[in-house]
Every structure is written in structure tokens, then in C-alpha cells.
Design a protein around this motif. Structure first.
Motif, short mmCIF file in Angstrom:
data_model
loop_
_atom_site.label_atom_id
_atom_site.label_comp_id
_atom_site.label_asym_id
_atom_site.label_seq_id
_atom_site.Cartn_x
_atom_site.Cartn_y
_atom_site.Cartn_z
N SER A 287 -58.61 9.74 -20.90
CA SER A 287 -58.63 8.74 -22.38
C SER A 287 -56.32 9.15 -22.82
O SER A 287 -55.97 8.08 -22.56
CB SER A 287 -58.38 9.51 -24.02
OG SER A 287 -58.57 10.80 -24.00
N TRP A 289 -54.62 8.67 -19.83
CA TRP A 289 -54.87 7.96 -18.88
C TRP A 289 -54.00 6.27 -19.56
O TRP A 289 -53.80 5.54 -19.71
CB TRP A 289 -55.39 8.09 -18.10
CG TRP A 289 -55.54 7.27 -16.53
CD1 TRP A 289 -54.14 6.54 -15.66
CD2 TRP A 289 -55.89 5.72 -16.54
NE1 TRP A 289 -53.84 6.05 -14.73
CE2 TRP A 289 -55.51 5.19 -15.49
CE3 TRP A 289 -57.06 5.46 -17.07
CZ2 TRP A 289 -56.22 3.78 -15.05
CZ3 TRP A 289 -57.39 4.00 -17.50
CH2 TRP A 289 -57.15 3.51 -15.89
N SER A 290 -55.64 6.03 -20.55
CA SER A 290 -55.75 5.17 -20.84
C SER A 290 -54.53 4.45 -22.24
O SER A 290 -54.64 3.45 -22.29
CB SER A 290 -57.29 5.54 -21.46
OG SER A 290 -57.48 5.70 -22.34
N GLU A 291 -53.99 5.80 -22.80
CA GLU A 291 -53.33 5.70 -23.71
C GLU A 291 -51.50 5.67 -22.93
O GLU A 291 -50.87 4.84 -23.19
CB GLU A 291 -52.44 7.10 -24.40
CG GLU A 291 -53.93 6.25 -25.54
CD GLU A 291 -54.68 7.91 -26.56
OE1 GLU A 291 -53.42 8.81 -26.13
OE2 GLU A 291 -55.28 7.34 -27.05
N ASN A 293 -51.28 4.82 -20.11
CA ASN A 293 -51.04 3.84 -18.21
C ASN A 293 -49.97 4.59 -17.19
O ASN A 293 -49.46 4.41 -17.06
CB ASN A 293 -50.29 2.93 -18.25
CG ASN A 293 -49.88 1.33 -17.34
OD1 ASN A 293 -50.38 2.51 -15.88
ND2 ASN A 293 -48.25 1.41 -17.01
N LEU B 85 -60.18 -0.66 -26.18
CA LEU B 85 -59.27 0.87 -26.34
C LEU B 85 -58.06 0.34 -26.22
O LEU B 85 -57.11 1.25 -26.35
CB LEU B 85 -59.96 1.97 -24.55
CG LEU B 85 -61.12 2.00 -25.01
CD1 LEU B 85 -62.03 2.64 -23.75
CD2 LEU B 85 -61.22 2.91 -26.20
N VAL B 86 -57.57 -0.55 -25.34
CA VAL B 86 -55.62 -1.12 -25.33
C VAL B 86 -55.82 -1.98 -26.35
O VAL B 86 -54.17 -1.65 -26.58
CB VAL B 86 -55.91 -1.80 -23.88
CG1 VAL B 86 -54.37 -2.10 -23.59
CG2 VAL B 86 -56.80 -0.52 -22.56
N ILE B 98 -65.02 6.89 -26.65
CA ILE B 98 -64.60 6.99 -24.82
C ILE B 98 -65.64 8.16 -24.23
O ILE B 98 -65.40 7.71 -23.34
CB ILE B 98 -62.69 7.70 -25.88
CG1 ILE B 98 -62.08 6.97 -25.99
CG2 ILE B 98 -62.88 8.65 -23.90
CD1 ILE B 98 -60.35 7.91 -26.29
N GLN B 155 -58.70 -1.51 -18.83
CA GLN B 155 -58.15 -0.89 -19.24
C GLN B 155 -56.79 -0.61 -18.72
O GLN B 155 -56.01 -1.19 -18.32
CB GLN B 155 -58.57 0.34 -19.22
CG GLN B 155 -58.53 0.89 -20.85
CD GLN B 155 -58.81 2.07 -20.67
OE1 GLN B 155 -60.57 2.09 -20.06
NE2 GLN B 155 -58.54 2.96 -21.74
N ALA B 156 -56.97 -0.14 -16.75
CA ALA B 156 -55.54 -0.69 -16.43
C ALA B 156 -54.94 -1.38 -15.99
O ALA B 156 -53.98 -1.56 -16.33
CB ALA B 156 -55.76 -0.11 -14.59
N THR B 159 -53.44 -2.86 -19.62
CA THR B 159 -51.92 -1.80 -20.06
C THR B 159 -50.60 -1.99 -19.16
O THR B 159 -50.23 -1.71 -19.63
CB THR B 159 -52.32 0.27 -19.80
OG1 THR B 159 -53.75 -0.17 -19.46
CG2 THR B 159 -52.60 0.47 -20.73
N ASP B 160 -50.94 -2.79 -18.05
CA ASP B 160 -50.07 -3.17 -16.87
C ASP B 160 -49.19 -4.14 -17.06
O ASP B 160 -48.21 -4.31 -17.22
CB ASP B 160 -50.66 -3.74 -15.94
CG ASP B 160 -51.06 -2.76 -14.53
OD1 ASP B 160 -50.40 -1.56 -14.96
OD2 ASP B 160 -51.16 -2.94 -13.38
#
Lengths: 295, 264
Positions: A287, A289-291, A293, B85-86, B98, B155-156, B159-160
Motif C-alpha cells: 500500500s 508502494w501504491s500510494e 509510486n 486505489l489511485v 487493499i 495501479q503502477a 500512478t505513473d
């Protein structure tokens, strides 16, 4: 507010699916693990009985049964040791690889990363099977050992705990390398030069600068290997022998062979409890990490 | 210079370790001998036998079907989770959300499989559905644990990429839904495809969960292969391995193509 409706739809569709098909099944394991076992189909008594009066028909008998018998406890211990050793070797092999990939130039780095992860895409079962071929008595490894004169007759390499560790390290290695690479990749290479300029030698640079910065990656990779390996069933089944019994095998047999559903559920739930701490660790990293990046 | 030699050596031996077993497997698939380990001569014999083996062909079709369907469903649900989530601030019981969306990544398959099986049996006792286990129950289980893998990829990517693009579109008068369909989804499309491919291979590869949730008429490929190689070696499986390995490696390369496309 249209936005709100749309957001709700996005949040709650997967929420609903996961509660129904992931959370409730886990709850059912717990329920059956405290049910009284009996002969029949299903092989356990109802937990709640409403006949003349309400009766809560729960028991901890299944857990006591597991914890009294070293057969079960021993398999847990064997699996935990196996997971520790395999994680250690994955780290030992994976760390230098991840480090050197991360410090290569950009073009080479991407190619190497793809090369490392690609085997992970090929079938898990068949990659384990490949080791069965390599480690046979008349397999390639014995052939090499014989020709080099290291041994005069073929060694029994298959069907023991070492073959199991080999198989696990091989199949789980990419799972260790990926998060390690993720953290090492963000890392500023100038720091290495800076610490050298400040008079630290290679070993000190590594211990004081590089290692502390890669700890989150080490933890993430170790958890990705450790947790699933504790419950690994296929690899010990294909490469292992009868020298050691592991948790996965015991659970499988308790369910499919002994048909003891409450016993198997108690084993599964005990497994979850043992893994709770590592899983919580994993989620904290996930989590964060997900917040932020981070990778 | 010395460190360069060490570096090349480590990378080379690492790659050798990863690829050597795969090459050995492919090599032995061309062995004519029925006794797998004794080399008799180069031949395509076992490939022929393989394509005549109805049990394997049938299992292959079942596996592909389940994998394609569960990849599609888990991609839709995984994209929703990744997006939530993002991009969405208020998620009720976020820690629980989560937990649900990340635990299947690591939870041993054996525990997952057992819980799914007991769930389907209990559900059948309560509402009379599913009356028997088979392709449908494998599909549901695969969707459940593939969601997490898609979610983490989406998600990755989310966020990018810069949120400003979405905000700019909003300022220009797009509403929420329009931004999603016209801006966000097209931008993360390569990751969606990558997620689908990953879910597809995970489902195609799964043995443990499928073994628990399978029923009559739903033998997937890994179940058939496992029954053949559990106790020994099989020349047909060698041929199958070579084909599958190459096909899956190809999917892997396509995956990287799509996954990297966004990262420039």
C-alpha cells in the motif's frame, strides 16, 4: 451527482466479487475448522443447530488434534525451514543479478530485465518438470559429474530435499529479482561514486550505502518468495522424496485422502495464522508502494 | 575492468541458470526413444503422437477457454480496482479493500483452492448452485486470484501518468465518464492488454486451484500434464513442453512490448 454514482460502481463491483469469492470462502474455512467432524457427506456437523433450541456446535478439537501430533507440527516446521532456505538462496543469487542489471546502461538494462522475467512466463509445472529431467540418475548433471571424474557412479540427485530447494529457487527467482530491481533502479548511482570519494572502500560502500537503500526491495522480494513457498505443493510432489513431509502435502492428503474436511480446514487456517505476520508486512509495503509510486 | 568481468560473469551465469533447463526440455523433446533419458536419434515422432492424443488436445481447449474468459473478467475488475486505489480518494474500509485486492498475490494456492472448493460446496447446500463443479467454478476461482495481478499493473501505470491531462480535459468540459473513456482508458490501454496477457498465462498455468475446483468434464491442461509426470517422465509431455514454452515465451515478449510502450 453523476461522478459519485460512477465512482461507486468502480469501487463496489470488484469489492462485491472479492467479498463473495475471496473473503467468504476464507470465512468458510474457519467455520468448517471449528465444526465437529463425523462420517458422512459433508463430513462435518452443522455449526448452528436449531432444533428445539439454538445450539452453537463449535469445537477446537480439530486444532488440538493438529497440535498434539508431531506429524502435523513437523510438517509446518519443515515448510518454514524450506521457505527460509529457499528465500535465502533466491536472495543470494537474485541480489547480484538485480544489482548488475540495475547498474547497466539503459538499453542493456531493459533487455536483461525482459530476459530475466521471460522464463517466468513459461509454464511453472513444466519448468519444475525440466529439473526432473536434469536431475535423473542418467540425466545431464550426472553425465557431467561422471565425465569430470567428480563421481564414479551416478548420484541420487532427485527425490530429496535438495532437489526441492533447487526447484523452488529456480522457479521463484524472478519474483525475487523484480522488486529488488525496482528499488535498485531508482537508486542514484552517483551515491556510489560519492561514497568512494569520501574514502569508503567497496565493502563499506556496499554495507553503508547500497544495502540500506535496497532493504525495502529485499523485504518485498523475500515476502513474495517466502509466503507462497510455505504452501508449495507441486515442487515437493515432483522433485521431493519421502525424507521430508511438507505442509502442502499434508493438507492435500488430509483433504483428498483422509477426507477429513474439518482437519484440512484447521490446517489451512493455521497456515493463514502463521502467514498473517508476513502478509501484513507485504500489505504495508504494497500500500505504501501504491500510494507513493516507489517502483 | 576487474569489476566488469565479475559483472558479465554474474549476469551470464544468471541467464544460463534461467534458460538451461528450458533448453534441455526442448532438446529432449526431439528424442525418438520412448525412454526419455536415453538418446536414440532426432525425430518429430512425439510431436505427432501429441497431436493424436485426444485427452491432451481436449484439455488444451478447455484451458484456453477458461483462461480467455477469466482473463477478460479479471481485467475488467482489476482495472476498476487499480483506478479506485489511485484516483478515488474515499474508499469505504480502504484497508480491507487493499487486503482483498492484494492478499491473493501471495496466499498459497493450496489454501485458496481449498477455500474455493468448500465455498462452492457450502453454496450448493444453501442455494442449490453450483450443482456440480467444473469449468464455471474454475473460471470463478481464476478470476478471483487474477484480479490482484491486473490491479497491480494498472495501479503502477495510473500512478505513473500525469493527472493533469485528466484535469485539463475536465476543464475543457468533458464530464467524468467522458474523461475516463476518451482519455484515461486509451492512455492505459497497453497496460490493460499487458494485464490481460498476464491473467491469461496465470490461468493457463494454474494447477493447484484448478485441481480443487474442477469436476467432471473439466480437466485442464496442467491437470492432465501433472497426472502424466507426477511419477515419471513422458515423451509426449516433452513435446508439449517445447510447444507451450515457445508459445508462452512469445506471449511474454508481447506483454513486455505493451507494458514498456507506455513507459517510453
Amino acid at each position: 451527482m453523476k461522478n459519485k454514482l460512477f465512482e461507486k460502481y468502480f469501487i463496489f463491483t470488484p469489492y462485491f466479487w472479492l467479498v463473495l469469492f475471496f473473503f467468504i470462502p476464507l470465512a468458510i474455512i474457519f467455520k468448517i475448522s471449528i465444526s465437529v467432524s463425523e462420517w458422512g457427506m459433508p463430513p462435518y456437523q452443522e455449526l448452528f443447530i436449531f432444533e428445539n433450541q439454538f445450539k452453537f456446535n463449535a469445537t477446537f478439537e480439530n486444532y488440538i488434534y493438529i497440535f498434539r501430533d508431531f506429524y502435523y507440527i513437523g510438517s509446518f516446521i519443515n515448510s518454514l525451514i524450506l521457505a527460509l532456505i529457499s528465500t535465502f538462496f533466491c536472495l543470494l543469487i537474485g541480489y547480484p543479478l538485480a544489482f548488475y542489471i540495475a547498474t547497466s546502461n539503459v538499453r542493456l538494462r531493459n533487455i536483461l530485465l525482459v530476459l530475466v522475467v521471460i522464463p517466468f512466463w513459461s509454464s511453472f509445472l513444466l519448468r519444475v518438470y525440466a529439473w526432473k529431467i536434469i536431475l535423473q540418475n542418467n540425466g545431464i548433471l550426472n553425465l557431467i559429474l561422471l565425465n569430470l571424474g567428480i563421481t564414479s557412479e551416478p548420484l541420487q540427485l532427485l527425490y530429496n530435499q535438495y532437489a526441492v530447494i533447487m526447484g523452488i529457487v529456480y522457479t521463484y527467482l524472478p519474483l525475487m529479482i523484480l522488486p529488488l530491481y525496482g528499488y535498485l533502479n531508482k537508486f542514484d548511482l552517483n551515491l556510489i561514486d560519492a561514497s568512494k570519494d569520501l574514502g569508503l572502500n567497496r565493502v563499506k560502500t556496499f554495507i553503508k550505502v547500497i544495502l540500506p537503500l535496497s532493504i525495502p526491495g529485499i523485504i518485498a522480494g523475500s515476502l513474495l518468495v517466502f509466503i507462497p513457498v510455505v504452501g508449495e505443493f507441486i515442487i515437493p510432489e515432483m522433485l521431493g522424496g519421502s525424507d521430508r513431509l511438507y505442509y502442502g502435502k499434508i493438507l492435500w492428503e488430509e483433504f483428498f485422502v483422509n477426507r477429513n474436511w474439518p482437519g484440512a480446514s484447521a490446517l489451512a487456517f493455521t497456515g493463514i495464522i502463521i502467514l498473517v505476520l508476513p502478509i501484513v508486512f507485504f500489505q504495508i509495503i504494497y500500500s505504501r508502494w501504491s500510494e507513493k509510486n516507489e517502483i | 575492468m576487474k569489476s566488469n568481468i565479475i559483472k558479465s560473469f554474474i549476469i551470464f551465469s544468471g541467464l544460463f541458470f534461467l534458460y538451461f533447463p528450458i533448453l534441455i526440455l526442448i532438446f529432449y523433446s526431439f528424442n525418438e526413444n520412448k525412454r526419455v533419458m536415453v538418446w536414440k536419434g532426432f525425430s518429430f515422432k512425439w510431436y505427432n503422437e501429441l497431436f493424436k492424443n485426444e485427452q491432451i488436445i481436449e484439455a488444451f481447449i478447455v484451458s484456453i477457454k477458461i483462461a480467455a474468459l477469466s482473463a477478460t473478467f479479471s481485467t475488467i475488475l482489476g482495472v476498476m480496482i487499480g483506478y479506485s486505489l489511485v484516483r478515488i480518494r474515499k474508499i469505504p474500509f480502504k484497508a480491507f479493500y487493499i487486503f482483498l485486492s492484494s492478499t491473493p498475490l501471495v496466499l498459497p494456492e493450496l489454501i485458496l483452492g481449498l477455500s474455493m472448493l468448500l465455498f462452492f460446496i457450502s453454496l450448493n447446500n444453501v442455494i442449490g448452485f453450483p450443482s456440480s463443479r467444473g469449468q464455471l467454478t474454475i473460471f470463478i476461482s481464476h478470476v478471483t486470484f487474477c484480479i490482484a495481478f491486473v490491479a497491480i499493473i494498472i495501479q503502477a501505470r495510473l500512478t505513473d501518468f500525469n493527472k493533469n491531462i485528466e484535469e485539463a480535459a475536465m476543464d475543457l468540459g468533458y464530464n467524468y465518464t467522458k474523461v475516463l473513456y476518451k482519455i484515461t482508458l486509451p492512455i492505459i490501454l497497453p497496460s490493460i492488454i499487458a494485464g490481460w496477457l498476464l491473467a491469461f498465462t496465470i490461468s493457463l498455468d494454474d494447477l493447484v486451484v484448478a485441481s480443487f475446483t474442477t469436476g467432471p468434464g473439466a480437466n485442464t491442461l496442467p491437470i492432465v500434464v501433472f497426472s502424466k509426470v507426477r511419477l515419471g517422465l513422458s515423451p509426449e509431455v516433452n513435446a508439449l513442453s517445447a510447444i507451450l514454452m515457445l508459445a508462452l515465451l512469445l506471449i511474454g515478449i508481447i506483454y513486455f512490448y505493451f507494458n514498456k510502450k507506455f513507459k517510453h
